[in-house]
Design an enzyme around this catalytic site. Structure first.
Site, PDB file in Angstrom:
ATOM      1  N   LEU A  10       0.767  -1.117  -0.004  1.00  0.00           N
ATOM      2  CA  LEU A  10      -0.065   0.106  -0.077  1.00  0.00           C
ATOM      3  C   LEU A  10       0.784   1.324   0.112  1.00  0.00           C
ATOM      4  O   LEU A  10       1.706   1.448   0.850  1.00  0.00           O
ATOM      5  CB  LEU A  10      -0.700   0.246   0.899  1.00  0.00           C
ATOM      6  CG  LEU A  10      -1.552  -1.161   1.508  1.00  0.00           C
ATOM      7  CD1 LEU A  10      -2.816  -0.920   2.549  1.00  0.00           C
ATOM      8  CD2 LEU A  10      -2.586  -1.539  -0.178  1.00  0.00           C
ATOM      9  N   GLY A  13      -1.172   6.695   0.109  1.00  0.00           N
ATOM     10  CA  GLY A  13      -1.596   7.618   1.000  1.00  0.00           C
ATOM     11  C   GLY A  13      -0.722   8.853   0.582  1.00  0.00           C
ATOM     12  O   GLY A  13       0.348   8.707   0.007  1.00  0.00           O
ATOM     13  N   ARG A  17       1.250  14.018   7.402  1.00  0.00           N
ATOM     14  CA  ARG A  17       1.962  14.243   8.691  1.00  0.00           C
ATOM     15  C   ARG A  17       3.677  14.609   8.113  1.00  0.00           C
ATOM     16  O   ARG A  17       4.206  14.968   9.095  1.00  0.00           O
ATOM     17  CB  ARG A  17       1.902  13.181   9.699  1.00  0.00           C
ATOM     18  CG  ARG A  17       0.654  13.427  10.161  1.00  0.00           C
ATOM     19  CD  ARG A  17       0.123  11.939  11.199  1.00  0.00           C
ATOM     20  NE  ARG A  17      -0.161  10.885  10.217  1.00  0.00           N
ATOM     21  CZ  ARG A  17      -0.346   9.595  10.919  1.00  0.00           C
ATOM     22  NH1 ARG A  17      -0.375   9.472  12.003  1.00  0.00           N
ATOM     23  NH2 ARG A  17      -0.806   8.715   9.839  1.00  0.00           N
ATOM     24  N   GLU A 154      -8.510   1.015  15.658  1.00  0.00           N
ATOM     25  CA  GLU A 154      -7.666   2.202  15.357  1.00  0.00           C
ATOM     26  C   GLU A 154      -7.659   3.099  16.507  1.00  0.00           C
ATOM     27  O   GLU A 154      -8.504   3.473  17.322  1.00  0.00           O
ATOM     28  CB  GLU A 154      -7.902   2.798  14.143  1.00  0.00           C
ATOM     29  CG  GLU A 154      -8.045   2.058  12.788  1.00  0.00           C
ATOM     30  CD  GLU A 154      -6.718   1.406  12.613  1.00  0.00           C
ATOM     31  OE1 GLU A 154      -5.529   2.160  12.759  1.00  0.00           O
ATOM     32  OE2 GLU A 154      -6.275   0.337  12.571  1.00  0.00           O
ATOM     33  N   TYR A 366      44.331  20.926 -11.117  1.00  0.00           N
ATOM     34  CA  TYR A 366      43.310  20.374 -11.857  1.00  0.00           C
ATOM     35  C   TYR A 366      43.674  19.453 -12.990  1.00  0.00           C
ATOM     36  O   TYR A 366      44.083  19.762 -14.012  1.00  0.00           O
ATOM     37  CB  TYR A 366      42.190  21.584 -12.357  1.00  0.00           C
ATOM     38  CG  TYR A 366      40.915  20.849 -13.298  1.00  0.00           C
ATOM     39  CD1 TYR A 366      40.251  19.934 -12.578  1.00  0.00           C
ATOM     40  CD2 TYR A 366      41.227  21.122 -14.484  1.00  0.00           C
ATOM     41  CE1 TYR A 366      39.292  19.120 -13.595  1.00  0.00           C
ATOM     42  CE2 TYR A 366      40.102  20.348 -15.028  1.00  0.00           C
ATOM     43  CZ  TYR A 366      39.224  19.625 -14.587  1.00  0.00           C
ATOM     44  OH  TYR A 366      38.308  18.765 -15.549  1.00  0.00           O
TER      45      TYR A 366
HETATM   46  C1  UD1 Z   1      -2.140   1.827   9.831  1.00  0.00           C
HETATM   47  C2  UD1 Z   1      -3.021   0.585  10.377  1.00  0.00           C
HETATM   48  C3  UD1 Z   1      -2.903   0.508  12.148  1.00  0.00           C
HETATM   49  C4  UD1 Z   1      -1.319   0.109  11.960  1.00  0.00           C
HETATM   50  C5  UD1 Z   1      -0.498   1.153  11.582  1.00  0.00           C
HETATM   51  C6  UD1 Z   1       0.945   0.596  11.343  1.00  0.00           C
HETATM   52  C7  UD1 Z   1      -5.046   0.681   9.203  1.00  0.00           C
HETATM   53  C8  UD1 Z   1      -6.664   1.285   9.266  1.00  0.00           C
HETATM   54  N1  UD1 Z   1      -4.510   1.097  10.260  1.00  0.00           N
HETATM   55  O1  UD1 Z   1      -2.466   2.943  10.354  1.00  0.00           O
HETATM   56  O2  UD1 Z   1      -3.669  -0.636  12.510  1.00  0.00           O
HETATM   57  O3  UD1 Z   1      -1.178   0.208  13.544  1.00  0.00           O
HETATM   58  O4  UD1 Z   1      -0.650   1.247  10.108  1.00  0.00           O
HETATM   59  O5  UD1 Z   1       2.159   1.530  10.888  1.00  0.00           O
HETATM   60  O6  UD1 Z   1      -4.593   0.069   8.284  1.00  0.00           O
HETATM   61  N2  UD1 Z   1      -2.905   3.971   2.269  1.00  0.00           N
HETATM   62  C9  UD1 Z   1      -3.473   3.452   1.065  1.00  0.00           C
HETATM   63  N3  UD1 Z   1      -4.599   4.049   0.527  1.00  0.00           N
HETATM   64  C10 UD1 Z   1      -5.343   4.669   1.495  1.00  0.00           C
HETATM   65  C11 UD1 Z   1      -4.884   4.721   2.845  1.00  0.00           C
HETATM   66  C12 UD1 Z   1      -3.661   4.554   3.096  1.00  0.00           C
HETATM   67  O7  UD1 Z   1      -2.519   2.976   0.063  1.00  0.00           O
HETATM   68  O8  UD1 Z   1      -6.436   4.886   1.217  1.00  0.00           O
HETATM   69  C13 UD1 Z   1      -1.392   3.419   2.340  1.00  0.00           C
HETATM   70  C14 UD1 Z   1      -0.500   4.569   3.045  1.00  0.00           C
HETATM   71  O9  UD1 Z   1       0.054   5.063   1.949  1.00  0.00           O
HETATM   72  C15 UD1 Z   1       0.440   3.767   3.699  1.00  0.00           C
HETATM   73  C16 UD1 Z   1      -0.446   2.684   4.442  1.00  0.00           C
HETATM   74  O10 UD1 Z   1      -1.430   2.543   3.460  1.00  0.00           O
HETATM   75  O11 UD1 Z   1       1.522   3.216   3.175  1.00  0.00           O
HETATM   76  C17 UD1 Z   1      -1.004   2.983   5.859  1.00  0.00           C
HETATM   77  O12 UD1 Z   1      -1.765   3.930   5.880  1.00  0.00           O
HETATM   78  P1  UD1 Z   1      -1.641   5.040   7.286  1.00  0.00           P
HETATM   79  O13 UD1 Z   1      -2.783   6.234   6.725  1.00  0.00           O
HETATM   80  O14 UD1 Z   1      -0.259   5.422   7.351  1.00  0.00           O
HETATM   81  O15 UD1 Z   1      -2.234   4.157   8.248  1.00  0.00           O
HETATM   82  P2  UD1 Z   1      -1.834   4.386   9.780  1.00  0.00           P
HETATM   83  O16 UD1 Z   1      -2.574   5.367  10.440  1.00  0.00           O
HETATM   84  O17 UD1 Z   1      -0.392   4.626   9.871  1.00  0.00           O
HETATM   85 CA    CA Z   2       1.285   4.611   8.743  1.00  0.00          CA
END
Ligand code: UD1
Ligand code: CA
Length: 455
Positions: A10, A13, A17, A154, A366
């Site tokens: 994944l 995102g 932050r 979460e 040089y």
């Molecule tokens: C997520 C987990 C959480 C875990 C944590 C660990 C979920 C809902 N929560 O939270 O349980 O403890 O990671 O690091 O999964 N992403 C997408 N598409 C989206 C949203 C996110 O591809 O629509 C990707 C982001 O790019 C990222 C990853 O998913 O690489 C995690 O997303 P992020 O928003 O960072 O989740 P956390 O709040 O960290």
């Molecule tokens: Ca994360």
């Protein structure tokens, strides 16, 4: 190795932050962007296919990492991790085993993942958990009265009592494709985030009677997620510790392991010594007894046994034979090759230059586009004038030549073997071997001259 393993990474995102214009997964960790670390780890697991889900900054990601052997999936709107996995599931067959990795959790080790997949395949849902002193920000693993995993909540959805739970979800989840597809289809966005949360699948699996295996990660460090620049800096520290640990184990002396940065692959001989504030990038080979003094930057280089790079030198795409000396304050640019015992001294810049065995360029010179033989002495302040404003030209110097200080070698030009060039010469044609060549204006003495004085 697991049959028909499909890995979904994944990376869609925004990474709000991080406060960045660039997608988070392109942030650098060591020599690579975060995403490349995750894909490299995935590639060691022998997956049938690796799917990378992109959304925010997808074009930027594909421009930067388009060469990766992965199936790129588009998640048009970032509706949550559950939605992201669902987007990838269109490319995953029903009989597959799915392993979900997060592009922002880059340090997870291959052996941790293969252990989790083996422990949970074929029928269970597996998730990688870890106990954290400071669990804030992570999804918490809620267990029932029998200690079985019941659900993941979460951070934003936690009740006051649940805040105390220290066992968290690392984000690594593995499940059989068919039920996973069903659970994903059943997700709702009715939560504090207003997102489709992958983690809600856990409670659905439990309700279905699917066994859930929560495997504890061996180390906290490998599960670190990167959400802000602090996390990134912390992950870099962990990564650097891994790198320096490897060097120490292979017998390198690091005067201070916390003050060396390794952004690449370093191959070492015996008794290498690296002093403080050294940055090593790309593919580097350090022969037996190589000594790198403080403050050096070395990129893509081979340093022969016994060579010494003195303080504050910068080397890039260079090859040093054995027993060479470089620096202090030298700039050795791409295409420099030093023969055995060659010396490059302070404030010397070289580029695309071969410098033969035992030759010396000790001060303030040089030397670019040059072929220098063996035993040559290049005096202080010698310049190869290699560029005429349009093209580069070569300077050739034969063995045992002596180039007097402050000489300009106007290329293309050649100095024969054993030739001597007088100090201050502007050499524009061939200097024959074994002869003295010099160009020097006659000294003029003006008798009745007075220094101007202030009026
Ligand atoms: C997520 C987990 C959480 C875990 C944590 C660990 C979920 C809902 N929560 O939270 O349980 O403890 O990671 O690091 O999964 N992403 C997408 N598409 C989206 C949203 C996110 O591809 O629509 C990707 C982001 O790019 C990222 C990853 O998913 O690489 C995690 O997303 P992020 O928003 O960072 O989740 P956390 O709040 O960290
Ligand atoms: Ca994360």
């Amino acid at each position: 190795m697991i049959d028909n393993l499909h890995i979904v990474v994944l990376a869609a995102g925004r990474g709000t932050r991080m406060v960045s214009d660039r997608p988070k997964v392109l942030a650098p960790l060591g020599e690579w962007p975060l995403l490349r670390h995750v894909v490299a780890t995935a590639q060691t697991l022998g997956a049938a296919e690796i799917h990378v889900v992109c959304g925010f900054g997808a074009d930027q990601i594909r421009t930067a990492l388009g060469y990766l052997q992965v199936n790129w999936i588009e998640q048009p709107r970032q509706l949550g991790t559950g939605d992201a996995v669902a987007a990838a599931m269109t490319a995953v067959p029903d009989d597959a085993r799915v392993l979900v990795l997060y592009g922002d959790v880059p340090l997870v080790r291959p052996q941790t993942l293969s252990r989790l997949v083996s422990a949970s395949a074929p029928d269970s849902l597996g998730l990688l958990s870890v106990d954290l002193e400071e669990p804030a920000g992570y999804g918490r693993i809620v267990r029932d009265a029998y200690g079985q995993v019941a659900t993941i909540i979460e951070d934003k959805d936690l009740s006051v009592e649940q805040r105390g739970i220290r066992e968290v979800n690392t984000g690594v989840i593995t499940a059989p494709a068919q039920p996973l597809r069903r659970w994903l289809a059943g997700l709702s966005d009715d939560n504090a985030q207003g997102e489709y949360l992958l983690t809600d699948c856990i409670a659905m699996a439990v309700a279905d009677g699917t066994p859930v295996v929560a495997d504890h990660a061996a180390s906290v460090a490998e599960t670190q997620g990167i959400n802000d620049r602090r996390d990134l800096a912390r992950a870099e520290r962990t990564y650097q510790q891994r790198k320096t640990e490897q060097l120490l184990q292979s017998g390198v002396t690091l005067r201070d392991p916390d003050r060396v940065q390794v952004r690449g692959d370093v191959t070492v001989g015996r008794d290498v010594l690296i002093d403080v504030d050294v940055v090593l990038e790309g593919d580097i080979t350090l022969g037996d007894g190589v000594h790198i003094e403080p403050g050096c930057i070395i990129r893509h280089a081979v340093l022969g046994a016994g060579s010494r790079v003195m303080a504050h030198s910068v080397l890039e795409n260079a090859r040093l034979a054995a027993d060479c000396q470089v620096g202090p304050f030298a700039r050795v640019r791409p295409g420099t090759e030093l023969g055995h015992r060659a010396t490059i001294g302070n404030f010397v810049e070289t580029k695309n230059a071969t410098i033969g065995a035992s030759s010396k360029i000790n001060h303030l010179s040089y030397v670019g586009d040059a072929r220098i033989g063996k035993g040559v002495n290049v005096g202080a302040g010698v310049i190869t004038c290699n560029y005429d404003g349009a093209n580069k030209h070569v300077t050739t110097i034969g063995d045992d030549a002596f180039i007097g200080s402050d000489t300009q070698l106007v290329a293309p030009v050649e100095v024969g073997a054993g030739a001597t060039i007088g100090a201050g010469t502007t050499l524009t044609k061939t200097a024959p071997p074994n002869k003295l060549s010099l160009s020097r204006a006659e000294l003029v003495v003006v008798d009745n001259w007075h220094r101007p004085s202030k009026t």
